[in-house]
Design a protein around this motif. Structure first.
Motif, PDB file in Angstrom:
ATOM      1  N   TYR A   8       0.862  -1.180   0.000  1.00 42.19           N
ATOM      2  CA  TYR A   8       0.000   0.000   0.000  1.00 42.19           C
ATOM      3  C   TYR A   8       0.902   1.235   0.000  1.00 42.19           C
ATOM      4  CZ  TYR A   8      -3.353  -3.479   1.674  1.00 42.19           C
ATOM      5  OH  TYR A   8      -4.140  -4.600   1.812  1.00 42.19           O
ATOM      6  N   THR A   9       0.766   2.091  -1.007  1.00 40.87           N
ATOM      7  CA  THR A   9       1.531   3.338  -1.027  1.00 40.87           C
ATOM      8  C   THR A   9       0.567   4.493  -0.774  1.00 40.87           C
ATOM      9  OG1 THR A   9       1.309   3.724  -3.422  1.00 40.87           O
ATOM     10  CG2 THR A   9       3.154   2.344  -2.675  1.00 40.87           C
ATOM     11  N   ILE A  10       1.018   5.443   0.017  1.00 39.28           N
ATOM     12  CA  ILE A  10       0.139   6.555   0.385  1.00 39.28           C
ATOM     13  C   ILE A  10       0.812   7.893   0.082  1.00 39.28           C
ATOM     14  CG2 ILE A  10      -1.052   7.728   2.278  1.00 39.28           C
ATOM     15  CD1 ILE A  10      -1.531   5.056   3.562  1.00 39.28           C
ATOM     16  N   GLY A  11       0.261   8.605  -0.892  1.00 42.10           N
ATOM     17  CA  GLY A  11       0.626   9.993  -1.127  1.00 42.10           C
ATOM     18  C   GLY A  11      -0.322  10.838  -0.285  1.00 42.10           C
ATOM     19  N   PHE A  53      19.733  11.949   3.517  1.00 38.37           N
ATOM     20  CA  PHE A  53      18.369  11.601   3.104  1.00 38.37           C
ATOM     21  C   PHE A  53      17.344  12.532   3.738  1.00 38.37           C
ATOM     22  CE2 PHE A  53      20.644   7.758   2.051  1.00 38.37           C
ATOM     23  CZ  PHE A  53      20.033   7.351   0.871  1.00 38.37           C
ATOM     24  N   GLU A  54      17.568  12.887   4.986  1.00 42.84           N
ATOM     25  CA  GLU A  54      16.633  13.788   5.665  1.00 42.84           C
ATOM     26  C   GLU A  54      16.644  15.168   5.030  1.00 42.84           C
ATOM     27  OE1 GLU A  54      17.969  13.549   9.679  1.00 42.84           O
ATOM     28  OE2 GLU A  54      16.922  11.654  10.081  1.00 42.84           O
ATOM     29  N   THR A  55      17.816  15.625   4.626  1.00 43.36           N
ATOM     30  CA  THR A  55      17.937  16.939   3.992  1.00 43.36           C
ATOM     31  C   THR A  55      17.243  16.966   2.636  1.00 43.36           C
ATOM     32  OG1 THR A  55      20.055  17.341   5.099  1.00 43.36           O
ATOM     33  CG2 THR A  55      19.581  18.674   3.158  1.00 43.36           C
ATOM     34  N   HIS A  56      17.308  15.861   1.914  1.00 39.04           N
ATOM     35  CA  HIS A  56      16.725  15.791   0.572  1.00 39.04           C
ATOM     36  C   HIS A  56      15.327  15.170   0.567  1.00 39.04           C
ATOM     37  CE1 HIS A  56      20.241  16.916  -1.974  1.00 39.04           C
ATOM     38  NE2 HIS A  56      20.898  16.572  -0.885  1.00 39.04           N
ATOM     39  N   ASP A  57      14.784  14.874   1.728  1.00 40.13           N
ATOM     40  CA  ASP A  57      13.524  14.137   1.811  1.00 40.13           C
ATOM     41  C   ASP A  57      12.385  14.848   1.086  1.00 40.13           C
ATOM     42  OD1 ASP A  57      11.805  12.102   2.530  1.00 40.13           O
ATOM     43  OD2 ASP A  57      11.322  12.985   4.481  1.00 40.13           O
ATOM     44  N   GLU A  58      11.905  14.242  -0.010  1.00 41.76           N
ATOM     45  CA  GLU A  58      10.809  14.762  -0.825  1.00 41.76           C
ATOM     46  C   GLU A  58      11.062  16.198  -1.285  1.00 41.76           C
ATOM     47  OE1 GLU A  58       6.866  12.430   0.005  1.00 41.76           O
ATOM     48  OE2 GLU A  58       7.438  13.428   1.852  1.00 41.76           O
ATOM     49  N   LYS A  59      12.320  16.477  -1.617  1.00 42.36           N
ATOM     50  CA  LYS A  59      12.701  17.768  -2.194  1.00 42.36           C
ATOM     51  C   LYS A  59      13.473  17.482  -3.488  1.00 42.36           C
ATOM     52  CE  LYS A  59      13.313  20.017   2.324  1.00 42.36           C
ATOM     53  NZ  LYS A  59      13.343  18.840   3.203  1.00 42.36           N
ATOM     54  N   GLN A 163       6.606  21.449  -2.103  1.00 41.32           N
ATOM     55  CA  GLN A 163       7.788  20.592  -2.114  1.00 41.32           C
ATOM     56  C   GLN A 163       7.442  19.180  -2.566  1.00 41.32           C
ATOM     57  OE1 GLN A 163       9.381  20.807   1.861  1.00 41.32           O
ATOM     58  NE2 GLN A 163      10.638  22.597   1.433  1.00 41.32           N
ATOM     59  N   ARG A 164       6.370  18.629  -2.004  1.00 40.78           N
ATOM     60  CA  ARG A 164       5.981  17.260  -2.339  1.00 40.78           C
ATOM     61  C   ARG A 164       5.568  17.155  -3.799  1.00 40.78           C
ATOM     62  NH1 ARG A 164       2.558  15.622   3.177  1.00 40.78           N
ATOM     63  NH2 ARG A 164       4.403  15.422   4.515  1.00 40.78           N
ATOM     64  N   ALA A 165       4.830  18.156  -4.278  1.00 42.27           N
ATOM     65  CA  ALA A 165       4.394  18.153  -5.677  1.00 42.27           C
ATOM     66  C   ALA A 165       5.592  18.265  -6.618  1.00 42.27           C
ATOM     67  CB  ALA A 165       3.422  19.308  -5.921  1.00 42.27           C
ATOM     68  N   ASN A 166       6.501  19.179  -6.315  1.00 39.24           N
ATOM     69  CA  ASN A 166       7.681  19.355  -7.163  1.00 39.24           C
ATOM     70  C   ASN A 166       8.526  18.087  -7.208  1.00 39.24           C
ATOM     71  OD1 ASN A 166       6.956  21.989  -7.733  1.00 39.24           O
ATOM     72  ND2 ASN A 166       8.330  22.902  -6.219  1.00 39.24           N
ATOM     73  N   TYR A 167       8.692  17.460  -6.051  1.00 38.00           N
ATOM     74  CA  TYR A 167       9.480  16.222  -5.961  1.00 38.00           C
ATOM     75  C   TYR A 167       8.836  15.119  -6.800  1.00 38.00           C
ATOM     76  CZ  TYR A 167      11.823  12.223  -3.712  1.00 38.00           C
ATOM     77  OH  TYR A 167      12.534  11.073  -3.443  1.00 38.00           O
ATOM     78  N   TYR A 168       7.546  14.925  -6.612  1.00 41.32           N
ATOM     79  CA  TYR A 168       6.823  13.853  -7.318  1.00 41.32           C
ATOM     80  C   TYR A 168       6.817  14.114  -8.826  1.00 41.32           C
ATOM     81  CZ  TYR A 168       3.036  10.460  -8.157  1.00 41.32           C
ATOM     82  OH  TYR A 168       2.271   9.396  -8.598  1.00 41.32           O
ATOM     83  N   ASN A 169       6.489  15.335  -9.208  1.00 38.89           N
ATOM     84  CA  ASN A 169       6.401  15.660 -10.632  1.00 38.89           C
ATOM     85  C   ASN A 169       7.768  15.626 -11.307  1.00 38.89           C
ATOM     86  OD1 ASN A 169       3.700  16.107 -10.076  1.00 38.89           O
ATOM     87  ND2 ASN A 169       3.866  18.343 -10.076  1.00 38.89           N
ATOM     88  N   TYR A 170       8.817  15.927 -10.540  1.00 38.23           N
ATOM     89  CA  TYR A 170      10.183  15.942 -11.067  1.00 38.23           C
ATOM     90  C   TYR A 170      10.687  14.535 -11.377  1.00 38.23           C
ATOM     91  CZ  TYR A 170      15.206  17.170 -11.133  1.00 38.23           C
ATOM     92  OH  TYR A 170      16.521  17.345 -11.481  1.00 38.23           O
ATOM     93  N   TYR A 171      10.360  13.583 -10.493  1.00 41.18           N
ATOM     94  CA  TYR A 171      10.938  12.249 -10.617  1.00 41.18           C
ATOM     95  C   TYR A 171      10.011  11.214 -11.267  1.00 41.18           C
ATOM     96  CZ  TYR A 171      14.984  13.535  -7.786  1.00 41.18           C
ATOM     97  OH  TYR A 171      16.130  14.112  -7.328  1.00 41.18           O
ATOM     98  N   THR A 172       8.762  11.516 -11.455  1.00 41.23           N
ATOM     99  CA  THR A 172       7.848  10.537 -12.039  1.00 41.23           C
ATOM    100  C   THR A 172       7.244  11.072 -13.327  1.00 41.23           C
ATOM    101  OG1 THR A 172       5.692  11.201 -11.117  1.00 41.23           O
ATOM    102  CG2 THR A 172       7.199  10.034  -9.641  1.00 41.23           C
TER     103      THR A 172
END
Length: 209
Positions: A8-11, A53-59, A163-172
């Motif tokens: 189960y993945t949760i955004g 990882f914490e510094t880059h988390d979802e960024k 941040q979350r949107a930019n991260y998701y849209n950037y990598y997927t």
């Protein structure tokens, strides 16, 4: 033949109770939930320190100076030339991506955020969920949780969502928060945590029948 586990993945929007739903779901099923724990796992597997990882988390990006300093550190941990040439944020994403796939291959679990639905999109047993809520409700939750004024809570929510949107849209190849990107979307302004868990379980049951 490979045996797939139930994943189960949760955004989630910030303040939507997505993480709480993930942990409640995992508790109900007797499986693990990975949120910040995923950062620990990725750090352990990759050789990077957890702070990176914490510094880059979802960024999606970091400052040039920080990347330069951290790249010097990370060069001591990897010898693969193509990998070495990547920007640090890409290295961190790939290490986390690999950790997600490894976790999912070994156990049923809940994974919160961090493009897990994209990492596992070829896994037929992955159920991707997005949790959202009305802004007013999220402001009240975050204001109470973080002891902030409602104005500051709103600013924090907008920043975290961006941040979350930019991260998701950037990598997927998908769009964060868009219904077509997920199997199931839940509104916690209309359903409480327990209701959301029951909907997820019912949805899984229907898919399995």
């Amino acid at each position: 033949m490979e045996e797939y586990k139930d994943i189960y993945t949760i955004g989630r929007e910030f303040g939507s109770l997505g993480s709480a739903i993930g942990y409640k779901l995992a508790e109900k099923l007797g499986i693990k939930c990975y949120d910040k724990e995923l950062l620990q796992q990725a750090a352990k597997e990759s050789g990077f320190c957890q702070e990176i990882f914490e510094t880059h988390d979802e960024k999606p990006t970091a400052s040039f100076l920080y990347s330069l300093v951290m790249d010097t550190y990370s060069s001591m941990n990897y010898s693969n030339a193509p990998f070495m040439d990547m920007p640090l944020n890409h290295k961190v994403f790939l290490a986390q991506f690999d950790a997600i796939k490894k976790i999912a291959s070994g156990e049923s679990c809940v994974i919160i955020g961090r493009c897990a639905d994209y990492a596992l999109e070829d896994n037929p047993k992955t159920l991707s969920i997005f949790v959202h809520s009305e802004l007013e409700d999220r402001i009240k939750r975050i204001s109470k949780r973080l002891d902030l004024s409602e104005r500051k809570a709103k600013d924090t929510i907008i920043k975290k969502d961006r941040q979350r949107a930019n991260y998701y849209n950037y990598y997927t190849s998908k769009k964060w928060g868009e219904a077509r990107s997920y199997d199931l979307c839940l509104n916690t302004s209309k359903l409480d945590i327990d209701d959301c868990v029951e909907v997820i379980l019912k949805y899984r049951e229907m898919l399995n029948n």
